[in-house]
Design an enzyme around this catalytic site. Structure first.
Site, short mmCIF file in Angstrom:
data_model
loop_
_atom_site.label_atom_id
_atom_site.label_comp_id
_atom_site.label_asym_id
_atom_site.label_seq_id
_atom_site.Cartn_x
_atom_site.Cartn_y
_atom_site.Cartn_z
N LYS A 115 0.83 -1.21 0.00
CA LYS A 115 0.00 0.00 0.00
C LYS A 115 0.85 1.25 0.00
O LYS A 115 0.50 2.25 -0.61
CB LYS A 115 -0.95 0.00 1.21
CG LYS A 115 -2.08 -0.99 1.06
CD LYS A 115 -3.25 -0.64 1.96
CE LYS A 115 -4.39 -1.61 1.72
NZ LYS A 115 -5.42 -1.55 2.76
N LYS A 197 -3.59 -11.44 -7.17
CA LYS A 197 -4.89 -11.67 -6.50
C LYS A 197 -5.98 -10.78 -7.11
O LYS A 197 -5.70 -9.67 -7.54
CB LYS A 197 -4.67 -11.43 -5.00
CG LYS A 197 -5.69 -10.63 -4.29
CD LYS A 197 -5.39 -10.38 -2.85
CE LYS A 197 -5.70 -8.91 -2.58
NZ LYS A 197 -5.92 -8.53 -1.22
N LYS A 200 -10.11 -5.28 -5.47
CA LYS A 200 -11.05 -4.17 -5.72
C LYS A 200 -10.40 -3.05 -6.51
O LYS A 200 -11.05 -2.31 -7.21
CB LYS A 200 -11.49 -3.55 -4.38
CG LYS A 200 -12.26 -4.43 -3.46
CD LYS A 200 -12.37 -3.73 -2.09
CE LYS A 200 -12.71 -4.71 -1.01
NZ LYS A 200 -12.46 -4.24 0.33
P1 TYM Z 1 -10.50 -6.67 2.82
O1 TYM Z 1 -11.63 -5.70 2.94
O2 TYM Z 1 -9.39 -6.33 1.90
O3 TYM Z 1 -11.05 -8.08 2.39
C1 TYM Z 1 -12.13 -8.70 3.07
C2 TYM Z 1 -11.95 -10.21 3.08
O4 TYM Z 1 -11.90 -10.71 1.75
C3 TYM Z 1 -10.74 -11.54 1.60
N1 TYM Z 1 -10.25 -11.41 0.20
C4 TYM Z 1 -10.02 -12.45 -0.62
N2 TYM Z 1 -10.19 -13.79 -0.46
C5 TYM Z 1 -9.89 -14.59 -1.51
N3 TYM Z 1 -9.45 -14.12 -2.70
C6 TYM Z 1 -9.27 -12.80 -2.92
N4 TYM Z 1 -8.86 -12.37 -4.11
C7 TYM Z 1 -9.57 -11.89 -1.85
N5 TYM Z 1 -9.51 -10.53 -1.71
C8 TYM Z 1 -9.93 -10.27 -0.45
C9 TYM Z 1 -9.75 -10.99 2.60
O5 TYM Z 1 -8.78 -11.96 2.95
C10 TYM Z 1 -10.66 -10.64 3.76
O6 TYM Z 1 -10.92 -11.78 4.58
N6 TYM Z 1 -7.77 -5.83 6.90
C11 TYM Z 1 -8.93 -6.52 6.42
C12 TYM Z 1 -10.20 -6.16 7.16
C13 TYM Z 1 -10.13 -6.34 8.64
C14 TYM Z 1 -10.21 -7.58 9.34
C15 TYM Z 1 -10.13 -7.23 10.71
C16 TYM Z 1 -10.34 -8.90 8.91
C17 TYM Z 1 -9.99 -5.35 9.57
N7 TYM Z 1 -10.01 -5.91 10.81
C18 TYM Z 1 -10.15 -8.23 11.68
C19 TYM Z 1 -10.38 -9.89 9.90
C20 TYM Z 1 -10.29 -9.55 11.27
C21 TYM Z 1 -9.15 -6.15 4.96
O7 TYM Z 1 -8.75 -5.08 4.53
O8 TYM Z 1 -9.91 -7.01 4.27
#
Ligand code: TYM
Length: 336
Positions: A115, A197, A200
């Site tokens: 990032k 991967k 978004k």
């Molecule tokens: P975020 O918003 O980027 O993604 C949300 C969830 O989606 C999963 N994910 C994927 N899984 C499989 N293939 C992909 N291409 C893919 N892209 C995203 C992510 O692994 C995630 O589970 N930091 C975290 C949010 C967060 C969080 C937490 C998660 C904040 N606090 C506490 C768990 C526990 C995030 O930005 O996820």
């Protein structure tokens, strides 16, 4: 434990448009686990402002995301669905945990490096301590399990390290959580560059399936998906990464195993296979989209659930926060 059930926490950011990766890697598992565990699912808006956001747009997306949680099958009477910013304990515990996290640990985080390189003009302290806030999210609810995609594993590791470090000084304050990674769909790759991967923030709209894409768009994107010259539907991660990704998606949507998929498409061409994958995705996403369209119009239902669930989350979060505050030496509050 809450009422004899183990606790589960997870969260998602409302930045950008959710992808099929978010759905198959996380949301789908959340729904599957929601009967077994006492669940807390947050829209993590504190995390979102680590990169610049338009305020109105963030608010709109955050509400859409909470609504989508319900549309995907999470019952807000049973699961605690809430905005992180409605529970101040997240920020308060994050401060305490910042004082138990080493810069050396944060320097190793690959997501920070990623990032920081994408937002070179805004490498702020929040982006750097992002994993500590994530640890606070999880530890506040004494979560046993955290369902995430593979990209979040490193953040889970640091959460465990912080919890263990705190516990080794003060006794058993925090439950040390385990990551929960789904058997399929834990890393959905870009349809255009299968070594990357699905994300978004990809500039190429054909690389990602968005949760709100209509059926024609979904089918068109799968038809354009990058494959290879092998011309057979076989699971070979080295020679056929694009096909493997499509097989993962298909398996995740239909529940079929890799061997079953290979048999089903034995002797058939990529065109037929890609169409089948597109159709399987449409049949998973369409009911979610329809339910979302209904729910988003029911303003008072959503408002009520937001208020009730923020109270519930606050109740459990504050219990843990008070415990941690006491341990580090903050004075008790004087009650009237
Ligand atoms: P975020 O918003 O980027 O993604 C949300 C969830 O989606 C999963 N994910 C994927 N899984 C499989 N293939 C992909 N291409 C893919 N892209 C995203 C992510 O692994 C995630 O589970 N930091 C975290 C949010 C967060 C969080 C937490 C998660 C904040 N606090 C506490 C768990 C526990 C995030 O930005 O996820």
């Amino acid at each position: 434990m809450i009422d004899g059930k183990k606790v589960l926490f997870s969260g998602m950011q409302a930045t950008g448009t959710l992808t099929l990766g978010n759905y198959l890697g996380a949301l789908k598992n959340w729904v599957a686990l929601s009967n077994e565990y006492e669940c807390f699912y947050s829209v993590v808006d504190l995390h979102s402002i680590t990169v610049r956001q338009d305020a109105g747009e963030l608010r709109r997306r955050a509400r859409n995301l909470l609504t989508l949680y319900i549309a995907a099958g999470l019952d807000p009477e049973k699961n605690c669905l809430y905005y992180q910013s409605h529970v101040p304990a997240h920020a308060e515990l994050a401060w305490i945990l910042n004082c138990f996290t080493y810069m050396g640990e944060l320097n190793r985080m690959t997501q920070f490096k990623d990032k920081a390189s994408k937002h070179a003009n805004n490498i702020n302290a929040g982006l750097y301590t992002y994993p500590v806030l994530m640890a606070a999210d999880i530890l506040l609810y004494q979560a046993d399990a955290v369902p995430v995609g593979k990209d979040q594993l490193q953040h889970l590791e640091i959460t465990r390290d912080i919890a263990q470090r705190f516990n080794s000084v003060y006794g058993d304050v925090f439950t040390v959580p385990e990551p929960f990674i789904g058997k399929t769909g834990a890393k959905i790759m870009s349809l255009q560059e299968p070594e990357k991967k699905m994300s978004k923030s990809d500039d190429n709209p054909n690389a990602s399936i968005f949760l709100m894409d209509d059926p024609d768009t979904i089918i068109r994107k799968f038809k354009k998906a990058v494959t290879d010259m092998e011309a057979s539907v076989r699971y070979d991660a080295v020679k056929q990464p694009g096909i493997c990704n499509l097989m993962d998606i298909y398996g995740s949507c239909t529940g079929k195993s890799t061997a079953e998929i290979e048999r089903e498409f034995d002797g058939k061409g990529y065109g037929e296979f890609k169409l089948a994958v597109g159709e399987a995705v449409v049949s998973v996403l369409k009911p979610v989209q329809e339910r979302f369209d209904e729910l988003i119009r029911d303003k008072s239902y959503i408002d009520t659930m937001i208020r009730k669930n923020a109270e519930k989350a606050g109740y459990y979060a504050n219990k843990t926060l008070r415990k941690a505050q006491k341990k580090v030496g903050f004075p008790e509050r004087v009650r009237e």
